[in-house]
Design an enzyme around this catalytic site. Structure first.
Site, mmCIF file in Angstrom:
data_model
loop_
_atom_site.group_PDB
_atom_site.id
_atom_site.type_symbol
_atom_site.label_atom_id
_atom_site.label_comp_id
_atom_site.label_asym_id
_atom_site.label_seq_id
_atom_site.Cartn_x
_atom_site.Cartn_y
_atom_site.Cartn_z
ATOM 1 N N GLU A 246 0.880 -1.173 0.000
ATOM 2 C CA GLU A 246 0.000 0.000 0.000
ATOM 3 C C GLU A 246 0.912 1.216 0.000
ATOM 4 O O GLU A 246 1.555 1.514 1.007
ATOM 5 C CB GLU A 246 -0.886 0.009 1.251
ATOM 6 N N CYS A 280 -2.296 8.945 2.781
ATOM 7 C CA CYS A 280 -1.981 8.420 1.448
ATOM 8 C C CYS A 280 -3.018 8.901 0.452
ATOM 9 O O CYS A 280 -2.673 9.316 -0.651
ATOM 10 C CB CYS A 280 -1.916 6.904 1.490
HETATM 11 P P1 NAD Z 1 8.319 4.999 4.462
HETATM 12 O O1 NAD Z 1 8.253 4.227 3.196
HETATM 13 O O2 NAD Z 1 9.458 5.907 4.690
HETATM 14 O O3 NAD Z 1 8.277 4.034 5.721
HETATM 15 C C1 NAD Z 1 7.239 3.083 5.902
HETATM 16 C C2 NAD Z 1 7.754 1.962 6.764
HETATM 17 O O4 NAD Z 1 8.772 1.252 6.061
HETATM 18 C C3 NAD Z 1 8.373 2.389 8.090
HETATM 19 O O5 NAD Z 1 8.024 1.439 9.089
HETATM 20 C C4 NAD Z 1 9.856 2.313 7.791
HETATM 21 O O6 NAD Z 1 10.642 2.099 8.944
HETATM 22 C C5 NAD Z 1 9.916 1.108 6.884
HETATM 23 N N1 NAD Z 1 11.084 1.038 6.004
HETATM 24 C C6 NAD Z 1 11.878 2.042 5.575
HETATM 25 N N2 NAD Z 1 12.830 1.562 4.742
HETATM 26 C C7 NAD Z 1 12.624 0.232 4.632
HETATM 27 C C8 NAD Z 1 13.242 -0.802 3.885
HETATM 28 N N3 NAD Z 1 14.279 -0.573 3.088
HETATM 29 N N4 NAD Z 1 12.757 -2.057 4.007
HETATM 30 C C9 NAD Z 1 11.683 -2.316 4.788
HETATM 31 N N5 NAD Z 1 11.047 -1.375 5.514
HETATM 32 C C10 NAD Z 1 11.504 -0.105 5.434
HETATM 33 O O7 NAD Z 1 6.920 5.778 4.515
HETATM 34 P P2 NAD Z 1 6.465 6.857 5.597
HETATM 35 O O8 NAD Z 1 7.219 8.112 5.313
HETATM 36 O O9 NAD Z 1 6.487 6.252 6.949
HETATM 37 O O10 NAD Z 1 4.924 7.036 5.215
HETATM 38 C C11 NAD Z 1 4.486 7.948 4.248
HETATM 39 C C12 NAD Z 1 4.183 7.264 2.932
HETATM 40 O O11 NAD Z 1 3.287 6.185 3.159
HETATM 41 C C13 NAD Z 1 3.483 8.162 1.949
HETATM 42 O O12 NAD Z 1 4.012 7.964 0.656
HETATM 43 C C14 NAD Z 1 2.039 7.689 1.987
HETATM 44 O O13 NAD Z 1 1.304 7.983 0.824
HETATM 45 C C15 NAD Z 1 2.220 6.237 2.215
HETATM 46 N N6 NAD Z 1 1.022 5.628 2.789
HETATM 47 C C16 NAD Z 1 0.275 4.791 2.012
HETATM 48 C C17 NAD Z 1 -0.905 4.252 2.504
HETATM 49 C C18 NAD Z 1 -1.762 3.348 1.664
HETATM 50 O O14 NAD Z 1 -2.625 2.670 2.209
HETATM 51 N N7 NAD Z 1 -1.585 3.299 0.357
HETATM 52 C C19 NAD Z 1 -1.307 4.544 3.802
HETATM 53 C C20 NAD Z 1 -0.518 5.386 4.576
HETATM 54 C C21 NAD Z 1 0.648 5.922 4.052
#
Ligand code: NAD
Length: 478
Positions: A246, A280
């Site tokens: 997501e 998101c």
């Molecule tokens: P992010 O991708 O920076 O982090 C998300 C999660 O992934 C965190 O727990 C982080 O620690 C982990 N992570 C980071 N690098 C990783 C890696 N290499 N391998 C595995 N895990 C890793 O996102 P964010 O800044 O926390 O959230 C914002 C983003 O999330 C926005 O782009 C938003 O649109 C999206 N989002 C999407 C939805 C949806 O349902 N489509 C919902 C909420 C947020």
């Protein structure tokens, strides 16, 4: 209003409370200072969590579905009993207004009840004198769940509820920026769940990649940015883990010429600025027909300018701080780019005085389609308005993005609006509303906004795989 939070937040591994051998500071975005410590999970602790989940899997998978469904309702009860405490923690770590913190847990009531009511019935493909063939849905094993910082509890439970009902065990990793409410939920739920069924670990940036490459994990359910989603997919490929992604969005709203400006300003304000725009499926681009562009811009900007910005623990606050320094600087850089390029900023766009990450909510007046604020996902309290004169052209511009999470159409004629909305290349189309979600409706992204869906029966099915039983009846020749 907020009592001091001095809990010793711990991981939950195999039903045990694990303080962790290493720890890191968690920042309150309203003060920009560290207010609590979280465990920084080591590789050994991750191995223990995965081993605990593997050990718990056979018995949990063999637990009758009705018992797993009943357990989800107990999960609901525990969360509701503790919703004020959870909300206070969310406000402190995430920044949103207290009502929004309460809302995260409140939404779980509907979600748990819906997921608990979903059937996982086997499909009888053939039942003849010769053979009986039945397709069963069986769990996958251990799910690695990874969540972002914008809605820590909602995102976690969108994975916990279907994952557990389907018979999987879980290792859950919240964002290092908002780990505390999830850790607390893990502690509370360890009172009712069998040990190892739900393990909650927290850690710095090293932990996510360790989890996605771990050979003891069968599926990754990831919510976060598109950039990280690509890394997760690459890492998961080594052991062919199942994936639900997501990811980010850049949702367009298209305001048709017959829309009632007075009626749509408030819902579009909330669509763009709820949770300080950090959703998101927030409305991230608003296309307004030329005939009402000026009227809409003026009314919308006036509403945005009236928005109360402040710490989430203060009464009446509508927009809290941006959640973290990196995102705060990113949003300010997008606004600075608008200024440098000479785009008109109708209201807001200033970093507010004080230590926290506060930005006055901003509206950008008709920047070009190539502007960074239009092309990139801002994920913060700023939104561009764009003029259009031809609806087909507006649809083309709305679709001109690699994202495809959601979109909305605003009109006095919902039938016509739905027809136009069907031409948006995105996972959810809203008419005269936005961000209305249902536990029974699949939610997911087209294009680079994701793979697979959460919610609805398809969201539950994503935590299962088929096992087809082919049974020859006695006397049937081979
Ligand atoms: P992010 O991708 O920076 O982090 C998300 C999660 O992934 C965190 O727990 C982080 O620690 C982990 N992570 C980071 N690098 C990783 C890696 N290499 N391998 C595995 N895990 C890793 O996102 P964010 O800044 O926390 O959230 C914002 C983003 O999330 C926005 O782009 C938003 O649109 C999206 N989002 C999407 C939805 C949806 O349902 N489509 C919902 C909420 C947020």
């Amino acid at each position: 209003m907020l009592a001091k939070i001095d809990l010793p937040f711990t991981m939950t591994i195999g039903g045990r409370s694990v303080p962790g051998v290493e720890r890191f500071g968690v920042i309150n975005p309203a003060t920009a200072s560290v207010f609590a410590q979280a465990p920084d999970c080591t590789r050994e602790e991750l191995d223990q969590a995965v081993a605990a989940a593997r050990a718990a899997f056979p018995a949990w998978a063999a637990t009758p579905l009705a018992e797993r469904q009943a357990m989800i309702l107990r999960v609901r009860d525990v969360m509701v009993e503790n919703q004020e405490e959870i909300a206070r923690i969310i406000v402190a770590e995430q920044g949103k207004p207290y009502a929004g913190g309460l809302g995260e847990t409140a939404s779980l009531v509907r979600w748990s009840e819906a997921v608990a009511a979903m059937a996982l019935d086997p499909v009888v493909v053939e039942d003849t004198a010769k053979a009986r063939i039945v397709a069963h849905r069986v769990p996958l094993g251990v799910v690695g769940a990874i969540t972002p910082w914008n809605y820590p509890i909602v995102q976690a439970f969108w994975k916990i509820l279907p994952g557990l009902v389907a018979g999987n065990t879980i290792v859950l990793k919240p964002s290092p920026l908002t780990p505390l409410s999830t850790l607390r939920a893990g502690e509370l739920l360890s009172e009712i769940l069998p040990p190892g069924v739900l393990n909650v670990i927290s850690g710095s940036d090293r932990l996510g990649p360790w989890l996605t490459e771990h050979p003891g994990i069968d599926k990754i359910s990831f919510t976060g940015s598109t950039a990280t989603g690509r890394r997760v997919m690459a890492s998961a490929s080594a052991t062919l883990k199942r994936l639900t992604l997501e990811l980010g969005g850049n949702d367009p709203a298209i305001v048709l010429p017959d829309a009632d400006v007075g009626a749509i300003v408030e819902p579009l304000f909330r669509g763009a600025f709820r949770n300080a725009g950090q959703i998101c499926a927030a409305t991230k681009r608003i296309y307004v027909h030329d005939s009402l562009y000026d009227a809409f811009r003026d009314a919308f900007a006036a509403r945005v300018a009236r928005a109360v910005v402040g710490p989430g623990d203060q009464q009446g606050v509508e927009i809290g701080p941006v959640q973290n320094r990196a995102q705060y600087e990113r949003v300010l850089a997008l606004i600075a780019d608008c200024k440098t390029q000479g785009y008109s900023i109708v209201t807001g766009g200033e970093a507010l005085d004080g230590p926290g990450y506060f930005i006055s909510p901003a509206v950008i007046d008709n920047p070009p389609d190539t502007a960074r604020i239009v092309v990139e996902e801002q994920f913060g309290p700023v939104v561009p308005l764009m003029r259009y004169s031809d609806v087909d052209d507006a649809v083309r511009r709305a679709n001109d993005t690699d994202y495809g999470l959601g979109g909305s159409i605003w009109s006095a004629d919902p039938i016509k609006a739905a027809e136009i909305g069907a031409r948006l290349d995105c996972g959810t189309v809203w008419v005269n509303t936005t961000q209305q979600l249902s536990p029974d409706a699949p939610f997911g992204g087209h294009k680079q906004s994701g793979i697979g869906v959460e919610n609805g029966l398809p969201g539950l099915h994503a935590y299962t795989q088929f096992q087809t039983l082919v049974m020859l009846k006695p006397g049937t020749p081979q």
